[in-house]
Scaffold this motif. Structure first.
Motif, PDB file in Angstrom:
ATOM      1  N   LEU A 213       0.959  -1.033   0.335  1.00 46.69           N
ATOM      2  CA  LEU A 213       0.151   0.472  -0.036  1.00 46.69           C
ATOM      3  C   LEU A 213       1.382   1.547   0.006  1.00 46.69           C
ATOM      4  O   LEU A 213       0.062   2.253  -0.386  1.00 46.69           O
ATOM      5  N   ILE A 214       1.704   1.281   0.434  1.00 49.64           N
ATOM      6  CA  ILE A 214       3.018   2.180   0.398  1.00 49.64           C
ATOM      7  C   ILE A 214       3.386   2.648  -0.370  1.00 49.64           C
ATOM      8  O   ILE A 214       3.541   3.854  -1.456  1.00 49.64           O
ATOM      9  N   ALA A 215       4.175   1.508  -1.745  1.00 51.08           N
ATOM     10  CA  ALA A 215       4.222   1.665  -2.896  1.00 51.08           C
ATOM     11  C   ALA A 215       3.535   2.447  -3.685  1.00 51.08           C
ATOM     12  O   ALA A 215       3.248   2.980  -4.474  1.00 51.08           O
ATOM     13  N   CYS A 216       1.677   1.633  -3.634  1.00 55.05           N
ATOM     14  CA  CYS A 216       1.218   2.348  -4.374  1.00 55.05           C
ATOM     15  C   CYS A 216       0.846   3.562  -4.054  1.00 55.05           C
ATOM     16  O   CYS A 216       0.287   4.937  -5.013  1.00 55.05           O
ATOM     17  N   VAL A 217       0.539   4.265  -2.695  1.00 54.87           N
ATOM     18  CA  VAL A 217       0.438   5.303  -2.363  1.00 54.87           C
ATOM     19  C   VAL A 217       1.402   6.445  -3.280  1.00 54.87           C
ATOM     20  O   VAL A 217       1.237   6.949  -3.093  1.00 54.87           O
ATOM     21  N   ILE A 218       2.616   5.884  -3.651  1.00 60.07           N
ATOM     22  CA  ILE A 218       3.262   7.047  -2.977  1.00 60.07           C
ATOM     23  C   ILE A 218       3.174   7.309  -4.883  1.00 60.07           C
ATOM     24  O   ILE A 218       3.603   8.477  -5.502  1.00 60.07           O
ATOM     25  N   LEU A 219       3.553   5.970  -5.628  1.00 60.20           N
ATOM     26  CA  LEU A 219       2.864   6.393  -7.661  1.00 60.20           C
ATOM     27  C   LEU A 219       1.538   7.724  -7.072  1.00 60.20           C
ATOM     28  O   LEU A 219       1.923   8.062  -7.700  1.00 60.20           O
ATOM     29  N   PHE A 220       0.761   7.209  -6.313  1.00 62.64           N
ATOM     30  CA  PHE A 220      -0.589   8.022  -7.092  1.00 62.64           C
ATOM     31  C   PHE A 220      -0.674   8.853  -6.722  1.00 62.64           C
ATOM     32  O   PHE A 220      -0.287   9.986  -7.375  1.00 62.64           O
ATOM     33  N   SER A 221       0.452   9.463  -5.112  1.00 65.05           N
ATOM     34  CA  SER A 221       1.033  11.147  -4.811  1.00 65.05           C
ATOM     35  C   SER A 221       1.760  11.395  -5.802  1.00 65.05           C
ATOM     36  O   SER A 221       1.716  13.007  -5.843  1.00 65.05           O
ATOM     37  N   LEU A 222       3.198  11.271  -6.943  1.00 71.07           N
ATOM     38  CA  LEU A 222       3.716  11.421  -7.945  1.00 71.07           C
ATOM     39  C   LEU A 222       2.597  11.619  -8.903  1.00 71.07           C
ATOM     40  O   LEU A 222       2.658  12.921  -9.570  1.00 71.07           O
ATOM     41  N   ARG A 223       1.657  10.755  -8.716  1.00 76.53           N
ATOM     42  CA  ARG A 223       0.226  11.692 -10.242  1.00 76.53           C
ATOM     43  C   ARG A 223      -0.339  12.765  -9.404  1.00 76.53           C
ATOM     44  O   ARG A 223      -1.064  13.356 -10.643  1.00 76.53           O
ATOM     45  N   GLY A 224      -0.115  13.520  -8.695  1.00 79.02           N
ATOM     46  CA  GLY A 224      -0.788  14.701  -7.924  1.00 79.02           C
ATOM     47  C   GLY A 224      -1.957  14.658  -7.115  1.00 79.02           C
ATOM     48  O   GLY A 224      -2.907  15.572  -7.450  1.00 79.02           O
ATOM     49  N   ASN A 225      -1.967  12.989  -7.076  1.00 74.42           N
ATOM     50  CA  ASN A 225      -3.924  12.903  -6.923  1.00 74.42           C
ATOM     51  C   ASN A 225      -3.444  13.671  -4.755  1.00 74.42           C
ATOM     52  O   ASN A 225      -2.795  13.035  -4.510  1.00 74.42           O
ATOM     53  N   LYS A 226      -4.750  14.069  -4.518  1.00 74.23           N
ATOM     54  CA  LYS A 226      -4.410  15.186  -3.244  1.00 74.23           C
ATOM     55  C   LYS A 226      -5.015  14.348  -2.558  1.00 74.23           C
ATOM     56  O   LYS A 226      -4.746  13.825  -0.967  1.00 74.23           O
ATOM     57  N   ASP A 227      -6.336  13.119  -2.566  1.00 74.17           N
ATOM     58  CA  ASP A 227      -6.602  12.334  -1.363  1.00 74.17           C
ATOM     59  C   ASP A 227      -5.103  11.056  -1.446  1.00 74.17           C
ATOM     60  O   ASP A 227      -5.357  10.904  -0.479  1.00 74.17           O
TER      61      ASP A 227
END
Length: 638
Positions: free
Chosen positions: A323-337
């Protein structure tokens, strides 16, 4: 003066007495302050069954030194029991007691010399004891023997032992783990409130809010059932607490993954969904093992502990990493959530992973402490994400409501237009024919008449012409298609319209300015084009006052032609502005039919354009006509 001196003297005496009492109390407290014991000796039990009946009083061999700062020694293989001896200090306690905050064991016996002063046994797997053992004054200075037995990999005293007054130690003893109970109760209350609120949410958010409620409730149950307070003061609930702890943990993991999937999706190759299905299957397997262990009378307790604690711990570490790896990928895409989730879950996951790693590194000789507080941060981040989603959903609902209102107004306008179209198509031709015949006969009579009779006939002819113009407007509205479509030069058409309307503008005391930028071309019918803009310019002229002016401006922007007609006339309020173009609605004229702008709208719509109006009372009106830009014909010099 004497009164002042007596007051000062009394103050000094009281100060001296208070200082003396404070010193006396501090001295008394210093004499009877609790004492911490950080070292003791351990002797491992025999490999066979050791019941702890015989106290090793005279044995001097086989004892090893232990220190509170180093934790409990590693339990040798094949050994499940141990003796611990502690030399009690001599002191002047009136009601002495010994407080052991954490002791790892399932069976405990405590001896003061040869006298048994405490005994307890647990039939369930929770080896964390917190003990406050009263002593007699004769026990001070003696050796305390503690026999412990377990089925797990850790045994003995974890940290320091405190000897002191019973009343002083009771405060720490009663508060040990109480904060976990309060925190767990708060979690359960929040989960209950959130679950009740889920029934008022849409279907889209029902599953998210339900999963969040399950995560919060599971966290609350874990906090309560893991707390030593529960097993210390409600030991009879121990078997039930262990079962609820396992059920909460087995519910928390798949619920957390499901919540993550609902917020961010299944991930690449649907890895989140597949991992969630694996967790659900493994949780059901562990629950089946739990039921079998209960039915067998805890005969399968070691196997169940392995599948529900050891393996689940590794699955938790794997889940946190995923989950941390997925969250990092989503965060790099600019997803505020994802950024919010990363802050909350990253704190909880990192804390949990470090604690679990340390737990296995210490071979179980560690109690998980900080995960509960890290989960508070994580749950707050989840609530923030859900609240943000609901706020965005509310904004979308408001936006859709406004768009629906606009669509409804446009639909009503279209229905009115359709009614007028049908009326015009069915009546206009039938009315025009008798009007033309009547006008012809009246014109013949007017040529043969004179005086007032001829005057009246001319008035009748004028009114018939006015009626004919109205019918022409009806026909134009009913069938705005153009018989002949050609390329129109906006500059030439606007010059022609200016030459037609300029005398009327001067007659009303106004002036007109024409500004056309670029070589602009549109497709349409020249007469209809002129009719549409003459209607709008005529309305502007009729609204002018003293020193009135009309500014006509045309330019191209992208693939569109913008034509502005702006006046400094009386203007309109928002209520009138919103009704422009409605059948039979006249903005400022008492004699108007309300068909002029309606016809204008239909002509512009037939040309593939639109008309917008901006106005305010006393500040004039501006119409903006937007038409598709056409390619200039060859040889036009463009």
């Amino acid at each position: 003066m004497r009164l002042f001196a007596k007051t000062l003297h009394l103050t000094i005496v009281l100060f001296v007495l208070c200082t003396a009492c404070g010193a006396f109390q501090a001295s008394a407290a210093g004499q009877h302050a609790p004492r911490e014991l950080t070292s003791w000796q351990i002797q491992w039990g025999s490999p066979g069954e050791d019941t702890g009946q015989e106290v090793p009083l005279g044995e001097t061999q086989g004892w090893i030194e232990a220190d509170a700062r180093q934790g409990t020694p590693e339990l040798p293989k094949g050994i499940s029991s141990a003796w611990t001896r502690i030399t009690l200090p001599e002191s002047q306690y009136t009601s002495p007691a010994v407080y052991i905050k954490t002791l790892y064991a399932l069976h405990v016996k405590v001896y003061a010399g040869e006298r048994l002063i405490f005994e307890d046994s647990r039939s369930y797997i929770h080896d964390n004891y917190s003990m406050l053992i009263p002593l007699s004054t004769e026990d001070l200075g003696k050796t305390l023997y503690i026999w412990t037995a377990t089925l797990q990999d850790r045994i003995g005293i974890k940290d320091r032992v405190i000897v002191g007054e019973h009343s002083d130690l009771l405060k720490d003893y009663s508060k040990n783990g109480l904060a976990d109970i309060v925190l767990g109760g708060a979690f359960l209350f929040v989960a209950l409130v959130l679950f009740v609120c889920t029934f008022y949410l849409s279907k889209e958010y029902f599953s998210i809010a339900t999963a969040l409620s399950l995560v919060i409730a599971s966290t609350g149950v874990l906090s309560i059932t893991y707390s030593p307070f529960t097993y210390t003061f409600f030991s009879y609930l121990g078997p039930v607490s262990v079962v609820f702890f396992d059920l909460a943990l087995l519910s928390l993991l798949p619920a957390l993954t499901f919540l993550f999937e609902k917020i961010f999706g299944s991930g690449k190759f649907a890895i989140i969904r597949r991992f969630r299905k694996f967790q659900v299957a493994y949780s059901l397997f562990c629950i089946a093992c739990l039921i079998l262990n209960i039915l067998s009378g805890n005969r399968l307790v070691e196997f169940y502990y392995f599948v529900s604690a050891t393996i689940v711990g590794f699955i938790m570490i794997l889940q946190f990493i995923l989950l941390i790896a997925c969250v990092i990928l989503f965060s790099l895409r600019g997803n505020k959530d994802a950024i919010t989730f990363a802050l909350g879950f990253g704190t909880a996951a990192l804390t949990g992973a470090v604690e679990l790693a340390w737990y296995y590194y210490r071979k179980g000789n560690y109690d998980l402490i900080y995960w509960k507080w890290a989960l508070v941060v994580f749950i707050l981040s989840l609530i923030i994400i859900l609240g943000r989603r609901l706020a965005l959903n509310h904004q979308q609902v408001v936006k859709y409501s406004r768009e629906l209102e606009l669509f409804n107004n446009e639909l009503q306008r279209s229905e009115k237009m359709e009614i007028i179209s049908e009326l015009a198509a069915s009546v206009a031709h039938e009315v025009r024919n008798p009007l033309q015949v009547t006008r012809g006969f009246l014109q013949l009579l007017s040529e043969k008449s004179s005086g007032d009779e001829q005057k009246y006939l001319f008035m009748a002819l004028s009114e018939l012409d006015r009626a004919s113009n109205i019918i022409t407007d009806f026909l134009t509205f009913a069938k705005p298609e153009f018989e002949k479509i050609s390329l129109l030069s906006v500059l030439e058409e606007c010059k022609h319209i200016e030459s037609i309307m300029l005398p009327l503008c001067h007659l009303n005391g106004g002036k007109m300015v024409l500004e056309v930028t670029g070589d602009l071309w549109v497709k349409g019918n020249s007469s209809k084009f002129k009719q549409a803009f003459i209607n709008m310019i005529k309305n502007s002229i009729e609204s002018l006052g003293e020193d009135g002016s009309i500014h006509i401006k045309a330019y191209a922007k992208g693939d569109k032609v913008f034509i502005h007609i702006k006046d400094n006339g009386a203007g309109m309020d928002p209520g009138v502005l919103s009704r422009l173009g409605e059948p039979y609605f006249s903005s400022n004229k008492t004699k108007g039919t309300g068909l002029g702008l309606m016809v204008t709208f239909r002509i512009i719509e037939a040309m593939g354009g639109e008309v917008r109006f901006m106005s305010s009372k006393g500040a004039g009106t501006e119409s903006i006509t937007i038409l598709p830009l056409a390619e200039a014909p060859e040889g036009s010099g463009s």
